[in-house]
Design a protein around this motif. Structure first.
Motif, short mmCIF file in Angstrom:
data_model
loop_
_atom_site.label_atom_id
_atom_site.label_comp_id
_atom_site.label_asym_id
_atom_site.label_seq_id
_atom_site.Cartn_x
_atom_site.Cartn_y
_atom_site.Cartn_z
N GLU A 158 -22.76 -111.75 18.85
CA GLU A 158 -23.53 -111.86 17.63
C GLU A 158 -23.38 -110.75 16.60
OE1 GLU A 158 -25.82 -113.44 14.74
OE2 GLU A 158 -24.95 -114.43 16.72
N LEU A 159 -23.11 -109.68 17.16
CA LEU A 159 -23.01 -108.44 15.81
C LEU A 159 -21.50 -108.67 15.17
CD1 LEU A 159 -23.40 -105.64 15.21
CD2 LEU A 159 -21.81 -104.87 17.14
N ALA A 160 -20.51 -109.01 15.79
CA ALA A 160 -19.18 -109.45 15.24
C ALA A 160 -19.53 -110.69 14.26
CB ALA A 160 -17.99 -109.76 16.05
N ARG A 161 -20.43 -111.66 14.62
CA ARG A 161 -20.63 -112.72 13.71
C ARG A 161 -21.49 -112.45 12.57
NH1 ARG A 161 -22.18 -115.56 17.56
NH2 ARG A 161 -20.06 -116.83 18.01
N ARG A 162 -22.25 -111.50 12.58
CA ARG A 162 -23.02 -111.08 11.44
C ARG A 162 -22.14 -110.49 10.48
NH1 ARG A 162 -26.75 -109.34 15.50
NH2 ARG A 162 -26.24 -107.12 15.07
N HIS A 163 -21.26 -109.59 11.03
CA HIS A 163 -20.39 -108.87 10.12
C HIS A 163 -19.07 -109.39 9.59
CE1 HIS A 163 -21.85 -104.52 10.55
NE2 HIS A 163 -22.66 -105.06 11.29
N ASP A 164 -18.98 -110.73 10.04
CA ASP A 164 -17.80 -111.41 9.89
C ASP A 164 -17.95 -113.04 9.85
OD1 ASP A 164 -15.03 -112.43 9.42
OD2 ASP A 164 -14.20 -111.79 11.23
N PRO A 165 -18.88 -113.56 9.02
CA PRO A 165 -19.50 -114.82 8.97
C PRO A 165 -18.38 -115.70 8.78
CG PRO A 165 -20.46 -113.69 7.16
CD PRO A 165 -19.63 -112.72 7.97
N ALA A 166 -17.35 -115.26 8.01
CA ALA A 166 -16.31 -116.24 7.65
C ALA A 166 -15.18 -116.21 8.26
CB ALA A 166 -16.04 -115.89 6.10
N GLY A 167 -15.01 -115.23 9.48
CA GLY A 167 -14.06 -115.43 10.53
C GLY A 167 -12.93 -114.75 9.86
N GLY A 168 -12.84 -113.78 9.11
CA GLY A 168 -11.49 -113.39 8.19
C GLY A 168 -11.43 -111.86 8.68
N ALA A 169 -12.39 -110.85 8.27
CA ALA A 169 -12.35 -109.50 8.54
C ALA A 169 -13.56 -108.77 8.45
CB ALA A 169 -11.33 -108.99 7.45
N MET A 170 -13.71 -107.72 8.82
CA MET A 170 -14.94 -107.10 8.99
C MET A 170 -14.64 -105.47 8.16
SD MET A 170 -16.33 -107.32 12.75
CE MET A 170 -14.95 -107.33 13.72
N ASP A 171 -15.53 -104.96 7.70
CA ASP A 171 -15.66 -103.72 7.08
C ASP A 171 -16.42 -102.89 7.88
OD1 ASP A 171 -13.93 -104.29 4.80
OD2 ASP A 171 -15.54 -105.42 3.87
N TRP A 172 -15.85 -101.75 8.38
CA TRP A 172 -16.50 -100.69 9.35
C TRP A 172 -16.76 -99.34 8.62
CZ3 TRP A 172 -13.75 -101.07 14.81
CH2 TRP A 172 -13.62 -102.47 15.36
N GLU A 173 -17.93 -99.12 8.45
CA GLU A 173 -18.30 -98.02 7.55
C GLU A 173 -18.20 -96.70 8.53
OE1 GLU A 173 -21.87 -97.32 4.50
OE2 GLU A 173 -22.45 -97.13 6.61
N TYR A 174 -17.72 -95.53 7.64
CA TYR A 174 -17.53 -94.25 8.24
C TYR A 174 -18.10 -93.25 7.07
CZ TYR A 174 -12.95 -94.03 5.68
OH TYR A 174 -12.08 -94.27 4.95
#
Length: 290
Positions: free
Chosen positions: A260-276
């Motif tokens: 679910e965490l991944a789904r929230r960050h990548d709802p379209a199934g393309g890519a996620m942006d991880w903040e640092y």
């Protein structure tokens, strides 16, 4: 000095034993799975980002603390730095040696605890860590060592996951499924909080600059794909699942949480942006007393 835990005259020895066991657990955890592959496949650009921010030039004496498999040490050597790379986990250093050979660079690989670095005061022009020192359990001790081994006027550079970003949220999701840490151990993503970093480094450095950035992660086609990859590659996630292996209902719950965490960050199934948080500073040329 009293430790405030009410354990009597043997408290120092007990504290040392507890710390030794904690570090041994950390070494074993980071040897699980395949962190070198994860670093290559998911965050290959982060080390070069940190090296560029530190302004590493040919001949600079560079220390990469908690180097892992050399995600930042190798770009630093490619930039011409004379690099020492240290880590608590020997298996990661061995993987780093192999990668350095493939890149044709020479790096001095050393086993070392980030909280007790085996280097002289002011030995390095640049002291850096890329999503590494943030996992040392005692933040003040690690920060003091980063400062100590950097020469006055030298550069300290850090790249750490933020509490609010994807990896910080992943650790928050796993927290209910792992044992509580010993007293004094701080959460790793705090190194991605500006005020926390300022409290650790502020009086010891000048020109402290901090900015939040993101890295795009497009390796995973589905949220479940992310979860299963981390279950097989990432030491902290593997350790969390091992701790609840005899509790199928909790395993299923953690499965759901991570997907679910991944789904929230990548709802379209393309890519996620991880903040640092990217931090650079110069060690003060006029150290404070103490």
């Amino acid at each position: 000095m009293p430790n405030g835990e009410g354990t009597g005259v043997n408290a120092p020895d007990e504290t040392a034993e507890r710390d030794h066991a904690l570090k041994a657990g950390h070494r074993a955890m980071w040897a699980l799975g395949d962190y070198p592959a994860l670093a290559r496949e998911i965050i290959p650009t982060l080390g070069a980002t940190l090296v560029q921010a530190c302004g590493i030039s040919p001949g600079a004496r560079v220390l990469d603390v908690a180097t892992g498999s050399g995600n930042a040490a190798i770009p630093a050597a490619l930039a011409g730095g004379a690099v020492v790379a240290c880590d608590l986990t020997p298996e990661l250093l061995e993987a780093g040696r192999e990668q350095a050979v493939r890149h044709g660079v020479k790096i001095d690989w050393r086993p070392a605890d980030a909280e007790a670095l085996p280097f002289a005061d002011g030995e390095f022009d640049v002291v850096m860590s890329c999503v590494g020192v943030m996992f040392a359990p005692h933040h003040r001790a690690a920060a003091d060592e980063l400062v100590r081994v950097c020469r006055p006027g030298g550069v300290i550079g850090l790249l750490s996951w933020t509490p609010e970003g994807f990896v910080g949220q992943m650790f928050a999701a796993m927290k209910p499924y792992v044992a509580s840490p010993p007293p004094g151990v701080r959460p790793p993503p705090l190194w991605g909080d500006e005020e926390h970093v300022r409290s650790l480094l502020g009086e010891h450095v000048e020109d402290l600059a901090m900015r939040r950035q993101t890295v795009r992660v497009g390796l995973f086609d589905t949220p479940e794909g992310f979860r299963d990859y981390f279950k097989s590659h990432y030491g902290p996630t593997i350790a969390a699942y091992r701790g609840i292996a005899d509790q199928p209902e909790r395993v299923a719950a953690l499965d759901r949480e991570l997907a679910e965490l991944a789904r929230r960050h990548d709802p379209a199934g393309g890519a996620m942006d991880w903040e640092y948080l990217l931090v650079t500073a110069h060690r003060s040329k006029h150290p404070t007393a103490g």
